[in-house]
Design a protein around this motif. Sequence first.
Motif, PDB file in Angstrom:
ATOM      1  N   ASP A   1       0.952  -1.196  -0.024  1.00  0.00           N
ATOM      2  CA  ASP A   1       0.035   0.083   0.089  1.00  0.00           C
ATOM      3  C   ASP A   1       0.762   1.189   0.156  1.00  0.00           C
ATOM      4  OD1 ASP A   1      -2.605   1.126   0.088  1.00  0.00           O
ATOM      5  OD2 ASP A   1      -2.402   1.599   2.097  1.00  0.00           O
ATOM      6  N   THR A   2       1.913   1.175   0.775  1.00  0.00           N
ATOM      7  CA  THR A   2       2.902   2.387   0.763  1.00  0.00           C
ATOM      8  C   THR A   2       3.528   2.665  -0.547  1.00  0.00           C
ATOM      9  OG1 THR A   2       3.489   1.844   3.214  1.00  0.00           O
ATOM     10  CG2 THR A   2       4.891   3.415   1.959  1.00  0.00           C
ATOM     11  N   VAL A   3       3.915   1.544  -1.163  1.00  0.00           N
ATOM     12  CA  VAL A   3       4.430   1.633  -2.398  1.00  0.00           C
ATOM     13  C   VAL A   3       3.641   2.463  -3.366  1.00  0.00           C
ATOM     14  CG1 VAL A   3       5.399   0.359  -4.321  1.00  0.00           C
ATOM     15  CG2 VAL A   3       5.977  -0.164  -2.251  1.00  0.00           C
ATOM     16  N   LEU A   4       2.298   1.951  -3.465  1.00  0.00           N
ATOM     17  CA  LEU A   4       1.414   2.604  -4.550  1.00  0.00           C
ATOM     18  C   LEU A   4       1.069   3.933  -4.039  1.00  0.00           C
ATOM     19  CD1 LEU A   4      -1.244  -0.201  -4.579  1.00  0.00           C
ATOM     20  CD2 LEU A   4       0.396   0.223  -6.137  1.00  0.00           C
ATOM     21  N   ARG A   5       1.392   4.653  -2.950  1.00  0.00           N
ATOM     22  CA  ARG A   5       1.204   6.185  -2.788  1.00  0.00           C
ATOM     23  C   ARG A   5       2.413   6.765  -3.100  1.00  0.00           C
ATOM     24  NH1 ARG A   5       0.550   5.850   3.179  1.00  0.00           N
ATOM     25  NH2 ARG A   5       0.163   3.830   3.130  1.00  0.00           N
ATOM     26  N   SER A   6       3.482   6.248  -3.756  1.00  0.00           N
ATOM     27  CA  SER A   6       4.666   7.027  -4.201  1.00  0.00           C
ATOM     28  C   SER A   6       4.425   7.576  -5.414  1.00  0.00           C
ATOM     29  CB  SER A   6       5.856   5.824  -4.295  1.00  0.00           C
ATOM     30  OG  SER A   6       6.906   6.501  -5.071  1.00  0.00           O
ATOM     31  N   PRO A   7       4.644   8.830  -5.566  1.00  0.00           N
ATOM     32  CA  PRO A   7       4.587   9.569  -6.765  1.00  0.00           C
ATOM     33  C   PRO A   7       5.348   8.700  -8.076  1.00  0.00           C
ATOM     34  CG  PRO A   7       6.094  10.742  -5.310  1.00  0.00           C
ATOM     35  CD  PRO A   7       5.444   9.758  -4.644  1.00  0.00           C
TER      36      PRO A   7
END
Length: 159
Positions: A1-7
Motif C-alpha cells: 500500500d505504501t508503495v502505491l502512494r509513491s509518486p
Amino acid sequence: DTVLRSPWVRWLGVLNHDDPLLASAYRAASVVALPSHGEVFPLAVLESLAAGTPVVMTEENALDLRESAFALRKARWYDGAAQRTAILEFIHCPPERDAVRALVEQYTWQRVAAEIAHCYVELSASLSAEKCETVERPTVAPTDQKLTHVQSEPEPAAS
C-alpha cells in the motif's frame, strides 16, 4: 500500500500476457521489481530484461544469468531495505538498455520451456533421493542358527 502512494510508482492493474501494453510497460519502466517469496523460472524477469529494463527480484528462484549483476539484483524476499537499495541504485545509475537486452537474447520460448522442465526434473530427483534416504531398509544379521520345521498339529497316532 505504501508503495502505491509513491509518486514514482504507477499501478497499471493486471496486464494479460498478450496485451501490447505489457511489453510497452516493461520498456517504459526504470526498473521492474519482483519481490515474491519464490519463483521457479520467472518469465516476467526475462521479459523485463528483453525490454532492456533492469530487475530487482528475490533470491528464491532458478534463474542463473552469468555476469548479470549490472542489470539483475537479487535480495532475500523479506529484506525490504536491500530491495529498496537495489531499486534506487538502478534508478540513479541505470545500465545501458542494449547491454541488458543482450543478457537474454539467446532465450527463446523453447529454451525457457526446457529450463523450466529441467527445474522440475531436478526437483523430482531431489525428492526421490530424499525419500530413498528416509526409508528404513531391513538389515539381515548373520546367524549360525538353523531353521527348524515347526509342526502346528500333532500327527495322528499309528494304529
